[in-house]
Design an enzyme around this catalytic site. Structure first.
Site, PDB file in Angstrom:
ATOM      1  N   ASP A   1      38.020  29.671  42.161  1.00 29.34           N
ATOM      2  CA  ASP A   1      38.488  29.495  43.540  1.00 29.34           C
ATOM      3  C   ASP A   1      39.817  28.762  43.567  1.00 29.34           C
ATOM      4  O   ASP A   1      40.710  29.089  44.350  1.00 29.34           O
ATOM      5  CB  ASP A   1      37.461  28.691  44.341  1.00 29.34           C
ATOM      6  CG  ASP A   1      36.140  29.427  44.522  1.00 29.34           C
ATOM      7  OD1 ASP A   1      36.139  30.657  44.442  1.00 29.34           O
ATOM      8  OD2 ASP A   1      35.120  28.752  44.748  1.00 29.34           O
TER       9      ASP A   1
ATOM     10  N   GLU B   1      34.333  40.498  34.932  1.00 29.32           N
ATOM     11  CA  GLU B   1      34.473  41.312  36.142  1.00 29.32           C
ATOM     12  C   GLU B   1      35.521  42.401  35.956  1.00 29.32           C
ATOM     13  O   GLU B   1      35.357  43.523  36.460  1.00 29.32           O
ATOM     14  CB  GLU B   1      34.858  40.411  37.316  1.00 29.32           C
ATOM     15  CG  GLU B   1      33.739  39.474  37.749  1.00 29.32           C
ATOM     16  CD  GLU B   1      34.213  38.367  38.673  1.00 29.32           C
ATOM     17  OE1 GLU B   1      33.352  37.732  39.306  1.00 29.32           O
ATOM     18  OE2 GLU B   1      35.446  38.126  38.748  1.00 29.32           O
TER      19      GLU B   1
ATOM     20  N   ASN C   1      37.630  37.781  36.804  1.00 28.39           N
ATOM     21  CA  ASN C   1      37.585  37.154  35.492  1.00 28.39           C
ATOM     22  C   ASN C   1      37.428  38.237  34.431  1.00 28.39           C
ATOM     23  O   ASN C   1      37.393  39.435  34.743  1.00 28.39           O
ATOM     24  CB  ASN C   1      36.489  36.089  35.405  1.00 28.39           C
ATOM     25  CG  ASN C   1      35.081  36.654  35.654  1.00 28.39           C
ATOM     26  OD1 ASN C   1      34.787  37.800  35.338  1.00 28.39           O
ATOM     27  ND2 ASN C   1      34.207  35.828  36.214  1.00 28.39           N
ATOM     28  N   LYS C   2      37.314  37.847  33.188  1.00 29.79           N
ATOM     29  CA  LYS C   2      37.279  38.815  32.090  1.00 29.79           C
ATOM     30  C   LYS C   2      36.109  39.789  32.230  1.00 29.79           C
ATOM     31  O   LYS C   2      36.272  41.005  32.114  1.00 29.79           O
ATOM     32  CB  LYS C   2      37.184  38.064  30.758  1.00 29.79           C
ATOM     33  CG  LYS C   2      37.330  38.949  29.529  1.00 29.79           C
ATOM     34  CD  LYS C   2      36.982  38.186  28.250  1.00 29.79           C
ATOM     35  CE  LYS C   2      37.876  37.008  28.022  1.00 29.79           C
ATOM     36  NZ  LYS C   2      37.635  36.360  26.699  1.00 29.79           N
TER      37      LYS C   2
END
Length: 324
Positions: free
Chosen positions: A273, A204, A201-202
């Protein structure tokens, strides 16, 4: 989305192996109309309990729900939670390859009051209890890798995925000509390189790139993509941007940003997920990165409109796309 029925038919023939941190998601549903006389906290009148697969098991559940065959490799304890999780997997026809360990099954309990999450209660042992020795990888995962079309490494930072295990599973998959995808958790600092797909994600993505988030500043997409390609040489990078959609990158360059497909957002639990499952299924079925991302984006759009960790069926996806 053009060609959805044809893509779903191809996905029905796809077989995926998911390796990662498996857990049971427990939901306590109720209402709170008074404050406890013992402490300044709400008293929850419990209406019902529900359980579903969480972590890597939720990735597997999404894959199976979308019509593909799935095998899940990860640790499930010999306890009541493990029995309940095993039954969920069997109901969805997901084969399970258990990894060694003596710890209890990981359980995440969420208390929801009037459809709002009040708190989360975690039951888990120390991460080292879940570690798998890399030399065991060929024995544990070998047959499943040979039988699948793609391998998904789902890291929830609980200890199943070590540097050695990632390297060994990746080597086995590469030798067998299988697509390899990883959903990373930067705080684990796993060593990986030359995979087919990673899906941070952003937040991460910034961590993986070694960059600090700057409040109110635009997301530095070009710099992040360039850095991640230099560090990890991944064929495809897809960054989930929340309400801003999904960013596609290849060769260290930004290809495009696909706006979110969500019409209504009730709960983002497990949406990552669903996106990961959709991307891998699309690519394994022969779709281009862009088409696979559109497919994953639509699937996630359905899931965030549901409460709790959820999945999407082909019928729901077709109906959703036709209404857009």
């Amino acid at each position: 989305m053009k060609g959805l029925p044809a893509l779903l038919k191809k996905i029905a023939r796809v077989r995926i192996l998911v390796v990662g941190d498996v857990m049971l998601d427990h939901y306590i549903w109720g209402d709170a109309t008074r404050i406890s006389p013992e402490a300044p906290v709400p008293v929850v009148d419990i209406a019902r309990d529900s359980w579903t697969a969480g972590g890597a098991a939720n990735v597997a559940l999404n894959i199976a729900s979308l019509g593909a065959q799935c095998t899940l490799a990860g640790y499930i304890g010999r306890d009541e939670a493990g029995d309940r999780l095993g039954e969920i997997l069997r109901t969805h026809r997901i084969a399970h390859v258990n990894t060694p360990g003596t710890a209890p099954t990981i359980v995440k309990t969420r208390v929801l009051v009037q459809h709002q999450q009040l708190c989360r209660l975690d039951r888990e042992a120390a991460p080292p209890a879940y570690a798998v020795n890399a030399p065991d990888a060929a024995t544990i995962f070998g047959a499943a890798i040979q039988a699948c079309d793609a391998v998904v490494l789902s890291d929830y930072a609980k200890g199943i995925l070590s540097n050695e295990l990632v390297a060994r599973v990746t080597k086995l998959a590469r030798r067998a000509g299988k697509l390899v995808a990883l959903d990373p958790k930067p705080r684990r600092q796993l060593a990986f390189r030359d995979l087919d797909l990673i899906t941070p994600n952003k937040r991460e993505a910034l961590q993986l790139a070694g960059l600090e988030p700057v409040p109110h500043a635009p997301f530095p997409a070009a710099e992040v993509c360039a850095r991640l390609h230099k560090l990890y040489a991944t064929k495809y990078l897809v960054i989930t941007l929340g309400e801003d959609g999904m960013l596609l990158s290849s060769g260290g360059k930004v290809i495009k940003i696909i706006p979110t497909a969500a019409r209504e957002v009730f709960d983002v639990s497990g949406a990552g997920d669903t996106a990961l499952a959709g991307l891998v299924l699309g690519l394994a079925a022969g779709a281009s990165l862009e088409n696979a991302t559109h497919f994953a984006n639509a699937a996630a759009g359905v899931v965030v409109g549901k409460l709790g960790t959820a999945t999407v069926t082909p019928e729901e996806l077709v109906a959703y796309v036709n209404q857009r």
